[in-house]
Motif scaffolding. Sequence first.
Motif, mmCIF file in Angstrom:
data_model
loop_
_atom_site.group_PDB
_atom_site.id
_atom_site.type_symbol
_atom_site.label_atom_id
_atom_site.label_comp_id
_atom_site.label_asym_id
_atom_site.label_seq_id
_atom_site.Cartn_x
_atom_site.Cartn_y
_atom_site.Cartn_z
ATOM 1 N N LYS A 120 0.832 -1.210 0.000
ATOM 2 C CA LYS A 120 0.000 0.000 0.000
ATOM 3 C C LYS A 120 0.863 1.255 0.000
ATOM 4 O O LYS A 120 0.529 2.251 -0.647
ATOM 5 C CB LYS A 120 -0.945 -0.009 1.200
ATOM 6 C CG LYS A 120 -2.072 -1.023 1.059
ATOM 7 C CD LYS A 120 -3.025 -0.987 2.243
ATOM 8 C CE LYS A 120 -4.169 -1.974 2.049
ATOM 9 N NZ LYS A 120 -5.111 -1.956 3.177
ATOM 10 N N CYS A 129 -5.805 11.289 -3.841
ATOM 11 C CA CYS A 129 -6.962 10.571 -4.369
ATOM 12 C C CYS A 129 -7.004 10.752 -5.883
ATOM 13 O O CYS A 129 -6.903 11.880 -6.391
ATOM 14 C CB CYS A 129 -8.252 11.095 -3.735
ATOM 15 S SG CYS A 129 -9.771 10.497 -4.507
ATOM 16 N N ARG A 159 -7.358 5.664 0.991
ATOM 17 C CA ARG A 159 -7.343 4.204 1.037
ATOM 18 C C ARG A 159 -6.830 3.666 -0.296
ATOM 19 O O ARG A 159 -6.962 4.319 -1.325
ATOM 20 C CB ARG A 159 -8.746 3.640 1.285
ATOM 21 C CG ARG A 159 -9.440 4.154 2.544
ATOM 22 C CD ARG A 159 -8.813 3.571 3.801
ATOM 23 N NE ARG A 159 -9.550 3.982 4.983
ATOM 24 C CZ ARG A 159 -9.306 5.085 5.687
ATOM 25 N NH1 ARG A 159 -8.323 5.907 5.291
ATOM 26 N NH2 ARG A 159 -10.011 5.386 6.754
ATOM 27 N N ALA A 207 -7.622 1.080 -3.016
ATOM 28 C CA ALA A 207 -8.724 0.245 -3.489
ATOM 29 C C ALA A 207 -8.182 -0.779 -4.485
ATOM 30 O O ALA A 207 -7.570 -0.407 -5.492
ATOM 31 C CB ALA A 207 -9.800 1.105 -4.149
ATOM 32 N N LEU A 234 -7.950 6.130 -3.444
ATOM 33 C CA LEU A 234 -9.219 6.854 -3.395
ATOM 34 C C LEU A 234 -9.470 7.397 -1.994
ATOM 35 O O LEU A 234 -9.011 6.830 -0.996
ATOM 36 C CB LEU A 234 -10.384 5.929 -3.776
ATOM 37 C CG LEU A 234 -10.398 5.371 -5.203
ATOM 38 C CD1 LEU A 234 -11.514 4.347 -5.351
ATOM 39 C CD2 LEU A 234 -10.561 6.494 -6.218
ATOM 40 N N ALA A 259 -11.640 7.945 1.320
ATOM 41 C CA ALA A 259 -12.310 6.855 2.031
ATOM 42 C C ALA A 259 -13.744 6.622 1.571
ATOM 43 O O ALA A 259 -14.174 5.476 1.417
ATOM 44 C CB ALA A 259 -12.278 7.124 3.535
ATOM 45 N N PHE A 304 -13.617 5.108 -1.856
ATOM 46 C CA PHE A 304 -13.115 3.742 -1.693
ATOM 47 C C PHE A 304 -14.259 2.799 -1.340
ATOM 48 O O PHE A 304 -14.391 1.701 -1.902
ATOM 49 C CB PHE A 304 -12.036 3.717 -0.608
ATOM 50 C CG PHE A 304 -11.738 2.354 -0.056
ATOM 51 C CD1 PHE A 304 -10.882 1.495 -0.726
ATOM 52 C CD2 PHE A 304 -12.312 1.938 1.138
ATOM 53 C CE1 PHE A 304 -10.601 0.231 -0.215
ATOM 54 C CE2 PHE A 304 -12.038 0.674 1.644
ATOM 55 C CZ PHE A 304 -11.176 -0.174 0.971
ATOM 56 N N LYS A 305 -15.109 3.231 -0.411
ATOM 57 C CA LYS A 305 -16.237 2.398 0.003
ATOM 58 C C LYS A 305 -17.213 2.200 -1.150
ATOM 59 O O LYS A 305 -17.699 1.082 -1.385
ATOM 60 C CB LYS A 305 -16.949 3.061 1.190
ATOM 61 C CG LYS A 305 -17.998 2.186 1.862
ATOM 62 C CD LYS A 305 -17.336 1.073 2.639
ATOM 63 C CE LYS A 305 -18.344 0.304 3.464
ATOM 64 N NZ LYS A 305 -17.721 -0.812 4.209
ATOM 65 N N SER A 348 -15.670 -0.262 -3.627
ATOM 66 C CA SER A 348 -15.680 -1.653 -3.166
ATOM 67 C C SER A 348 -17.087 -2.233 -3.163
ATOM 68 O O SER A 348 -17.273 -3.441 -3.315
ATOM 69 C CB SER A 348 -15.066 -1.758 -1.765
ATOM 70 O OG SER A 348 -15.860 -1.069 -0.809
#
Length: 358
Positions: free
Chosen positions: A206, A217, A229, A231, A250, A252, A255-256, A259
């Motif tokens: 990472k 980002c 985060r 991804a 990305l 956060a 990112f969520k 995902s």
Amino acid sequence: MKDFVTDILICKVSYNWYQVIKSDYIINGSSVINCWYTDEEESKLGLEAHEQLPAPGSLALFLVEKNSYQYIVGGGFYLSRQFMYPDSCWNEFGIKNGYLTKDTFIKRLFSCGGDPEVPVSCYQMYGTFVFTKSHILRLPDGFEMDLNHKSRITLNRNLPLSAYLKKTCMERRSLQLDKNSRNASWPGIYFKATLHRTYNFKDHFKTKVFGVYHHKCAVTGCSLIDTLRVAFIRIFYDERYLSTPNAIVLRADLFKLFSKGIITARYKDESTVVLEVSKNLAVGSASEYRQYDGKELFLPENRDDWPSKEFLDWHYNIRYENWLKNSQFSLADFVNDEEDTIPNYENSNSGSKLSDRT
């Protein structure tokens, strides 16, 4: 915080609803799911019962009735009740309505006396947990609930049955929790497989990805490191996919969404990658993110580190809008939406004792 002492919402569901929700749960983890009922089903509650709902955050349990027996097959925590038209219901929750396709969802709607032009009552549950065969709880003889053809009931917190259900179901839920998950929930087998393969060297990798994206980002340019985060584009089960072309930095929240398949990215041409925001969500749910639809991503300086077109195509076909379809594979592929059948567990509990055995 004291142990939550609240009434329990009992929602009656079909066995096939449970099968689809269970498959999605095992693969993708805990989520928000939708228990929906037509006006005809709700009318059986009566006006007083119709308005009786527990407070948000209360335990909610899913109940299947079959062959004169009642089974608790999972649950969650009551989030809210909304009235939604079936089209909006499908667009927002997809297979989390308990059906594999929109056609079978609408067919079930008709069979329950519903109409596509009439809103349905939606009871949304957060932090779901679903029991597999060994943990399904059959209510012992003498403790069955008198639903009298109702779609749901609210079980008073002071009843001995409430205490038993809360204790037993929460104990069985705890067996599923991932202690490494930030949300103390079941994260799904995709996450577990990825974590297993990257546990020893994920921080090293990472950090490398952060470096090639200059700690920004790829969508917003945000450089506040605590909000960023990494991804992964394609979920992987071996080190072949642990490479910079399989990762994007990305913020956060994005990112969520990435995902969860609410957003994705695609090559517009050979040198341009753009973000795509799902248009199947209700407008109000994603309006603030529509500004990013079609936005060009910031890419690393070295083209070898750019997102792989192959991996982005995988994300688009498999993960994007995954609440509207099965994932890469499904445990519910053979669910027959025409037929509700449940395994015979008649001998799983002994007599009327409040046994933990199923």
